[in-house]
Design an enzyme around this catalytic site. Structure first.
Site, short mmCIF file in Angstrom:
data_model
loop_
_atom_site.label_atom_id
_atom_site.label_comp_id
_atom_site.label_asym_id
_atom_site.label_seq_id
_atom_site.Cartn_x
_atom_site.Cartn_y
_atom_site.Cartn_z
N GLY A 119 45.11 83.76 60.66
CA GLY A 119 44.51 83.76 59.33
C GLY A 119 45.17 82.82 58.35
CB CYS A 120 48.38 81.00 58.34
SG CYS A 120 49.26 79.73 57.40
CG LEU A 121 43.59 79.61 54.30
CD1 LEU A 121 43.27 79.51 52.81
CD2 LEU A 121 42.32 79.61 55.12
#
Length: 145
Positions: A11-13
């Site tokens: 989920g880390c952009l």
């Protein structure tokens, strides 16, 4: 190109941008959840190479932002023990390829060998979210990015 083992926080952009760049260069990625890996000191240590201990840490990890963990005061064994216990402290991504191992996504020998050229004004390492509480480094619960 090459196969790259890429340890991320799901989920880390920023990790998503990094993966997209590596894929666009023709690398085959095997993506792993950094937080779910069964890390040991022996397995984790090679990712940091000759970097100073303070650069092994994710500066946006909650325990660092709250002042509970002070990377600049830690010796190597203590730093590694803390990271094995709490992988949110690890600077990400961790990358392993035929060209070596590394942490973070800043210009250096590993990324150069992978064909990654980062412009001086381009930041692919820092959190991509903005605001006073980007929530990027909370434990994953499916909602935090």
């Amino acid at each position: 190109m090459s196969s790259v083992l890429f340890y991320e926080k799901p989920g880390c952009l920023s990790n998503a941008k990094q993966k997209a760049l590596l894929t666009s260069l023709g690398h085959r990625l095997s993506v792993r959840n950094l937080l779910a890996e069964p890390w040991t000191v022996e397995r984790l240590r090679p990712f940091f190479g000759v970097l100073p201990v303070r650069e092994w840490f994710n500066p946006t990890a909650p325990r660092i932002k709250q002042g509970e963990v002070l990377p600049e005061t830690l010796d190597e064994p203590t730093a590694l023990a803390l990271m094995v216990e709490d992988p949110l402290l690890i600077r990400r991504p961790l990358i392993e390829s035929e060209y070596g191992m590394g942490c973070g996504f800043e210009s250096g020998p590993l990324l150069a060998a992978l064909g990654v050229a980062i412009a001086v004004d381009q930041d692919l390492q820092s959190c991509s979210r903005s605001g006073p509480d980007p929530r990027c480094d909370l434990p994953t619960d499916g909602a935090a990015a």
